[in-house]
Scaffold this active site. Sequence first.
Site, PDB file in Angstrom:
ATOM      1  N   HIS A 199       6.604  -7.279  -9.410  1.00 22.76           N
ATOM      2  CA  HIS A 199       6.111  -7.729  -8.105  1.00 22.76           C
ATOM      3  C   HIS A 199       5.436  -6.564  -7.369  1.00 22.76           C
ATOM      4  O   HIS A 199       4.319  -6.690  -6.883  1.00 22.76           O
ATOM      5  CB  HIS A 199       7.299  -8.289  -7.303  1.00 22.76           C
ATOM      6  CG  HIS A 199       7.041  -8.516  -5.843  1.00 22.76           C
ATOM      7  ND1 HIS A 199       7.041  -9.768  -5.277  1.00 22.76           N
ATOM      8  CD2 HIS A 199       6.792  -7.651  -4.814  1.00 22.76           C
ATOM      9  CE1 HIS A 199       6.790  -9.670  -3.980  1.00 22.76           C
ATOM     10  NE2 HIS A 199       6.656  -8.389  -3.667  1.00 22.76           N
ATOM     11  N   GLU A 200       6.140  -5.425  -7.353  1.00 24.71           N
ATOM     12  CA  GLU A 200       5.574  -4.248  -6.685  1.00 24.71           C
ATOM     13  C   GLU A 200       4.272  -3.827  -7.357  1.00 24.71           C
ATOM     14  O   GLU A 200       3.325  -3.409  -6.690  1.00 24.71           O
ATOM     15  CB  GLU A 200       6.570  -3.087  -6.684  1.00 24.71           C
ATOM     16  CG  GLU A 200       7.813  -3.313  -5.822  1.00 24.71           C
ATOM     17  CD  GLU A 200       7.491  -3.623  -4.365  1.00 24.71           C
ATOM     18  OE1 GLU A 200       6.501  -3.084  -3.843  1.00 24.71           O
ATOM     19  OE2 GLU A 200       8.211  -4.438  -3.757  1.00 24.71           O
ATOM     20  N   HIS A 246       1.286  -5.564  -6.013  1.00 25.97           N
ATOM     21  CA  HIS A 246       0.726  -4.908  -4.833  1.00 25.97           C
ATOM     22  C   HIS A 246      -0.041  -3.648  -5.233  1.00 25.97           C
ATOM     23  O   HIS A 246      -1.152  -3.392  -4.781  1.00 25.97           O
ATOM     24  CB  HIS A 246       1.836  -4.459  -3.867  1.00 25.97           C
ATOM     25  CG  HIS A 246       2.633  -5.582  -3.285  1.00 25.97           C
ATOM     26  ND1 HIS A 246       2.075  -6.621  -2.603  1.00 25.97           N
ATOM     27  CD2 HIS A 246       3.974  -5.798  -3.255  1.00 25.97           C
ATOM     28  CE1 HIS A 246       3.030  -7.446  -2.192  1.00 25.97           C
ATOM     29  NE2 HIS A 246       4.199  -6.974  -2.580  1.00 25.97           N
ATOM     30  N   ASP A 263       6.040  -9.749   2.657  1.00 24.07           N
ATOM     31  CA  ASP A 263       4.630  -9.883   2.326  1.00 24.07           C
ATOM     32  C   ASP A 263       3.988 -10.986   3.163  1.00 24.07           C
ATOM     33  O   ASP A 263       2.829 -10.878   3.556  1.00 24.07           O
ATOM     34  CB  ASP A 263       4.487 -10.203   0.839  1.00 24.07           C
ATOM     35  CG  ASP A 263       5.065  -9.090  -0.011  1.00 24.07           C
ATOM     36  OD1 ASP A 263       5.013  -7.930   0.441  1.00 24.07           O
ATOM     37  OD2 ASP A 263       5.577  -9.373  -1.101  1.00 24.07           O
TER      38      ASP A 263
HETATM   39 ZN    ZN Z   1       6.047  -7.583  -1.921  1.00 30.31          ZN
END
Ligand code: ZN
Length: 386
Positions: free
Chosen positions: A58-59, A62, A161
């Site tokens: 997930h990171e 980004h 987010d």
């Molecule tokens: Zn996030």
Amino acid sequence: MRWSISIGKIAGTTIRIHVTFLLFLFIIGIAVFRQNGVEAAWDAVAFITLVFACIVLHEFGHILMARLFGIKTRDVTLFPIGGVANIERMPDKPYQELLVALAGPLVNLCIFLAVTLALSQNLRDLDIEKINDSATSLALRIAVANLILMIFNLLPAFPMDGGRALRALLAMWIAKSKATKIAATIGQGLALLMGFIGFFGNPTLILIAAFIFMAAGSEAETAIFHDITHDLTIRDAMIDTPAQLSPRDTIRMAIDRLQGSTDNEFIVMDKAHHEMGIITRDMLLLSLASHNDETQISSLMSRPESMLYENDPLDKALTIFERGNDQALMVKDMNNDITGLISRAAIAQTILIKTARPDWKFYRGGILAKSLPRTNRDQQAASSLP
Ligand code: ZN
């Protein structure tokens, strides 16, 4: 980050695990083992490890999206509360921030869809409660966990987010600082609501709500700060005639210099005017107790990893100071010559000026340190050896 172990590097970003995370895994493992035996314990540890692997992915959603816009990420650290990516800065353009914010949850959605597809699980039969059922396969529980991660992260509350996405959307129409204030207020309202719901039987929710409430507040504060600094460059705030010390100067000489002037930061340069490092008033005072008078500055100074350019946005310095222990950093011009220093104190003063006079314009030009002769004061200090 202290107390964290580096486990590898992907696309220029180091992945770190904080020891508290390992401790967390260990405690969960032991707790489950004592209740349900060794098999259940391994299952629990495997589940948590996989969920956190998904959090890292997930990171990286980004991180890679930010990289697309030329923004680097030095490292990502795994804590028991989740992953924290050290993204250099948030993009300035709202649509870019929107994409960076959404890229994380999108990864969770992809994992969820990929796993459920692979298991040929009918989405209509999917029950979120299955995550607590040990009869459910590990893969399906991971899929459900990703669904929950996505929904949770898309809550329109800072620092989730969803909160960033909301701010970016608003910022397409109104000023960024206003957008942040609105998004932060919505986030805090949502946090209060969550806390209220949590009051009826879910203490974890109260904790999360408290966390969101505080984080939303500090995010709004940072945004106001950013509003003051966003159109300033390093040149506007830098110390362009920094006091100098030689690496061979002693503590005694440096303290004499401190006493006789208002200088708080010193650039340490050798005879050929090569920059060696930085030493500040605080660093000198700290080492005074544990070192003798003749200790040379070269063994006390810091050699900051980061280097800034005069034309860099001031926010870049703020970000570095926020994340590290550096008290001051060197500043270079386009020719890669050192032209001065930027310190926390110098930035604080700049913000005070801009707060008093928001329309204040700084007209400043850098002075090449290389062309700076050693001042008389430097000569005096050099000859003040006891
Ligand atoms: Zn996030």
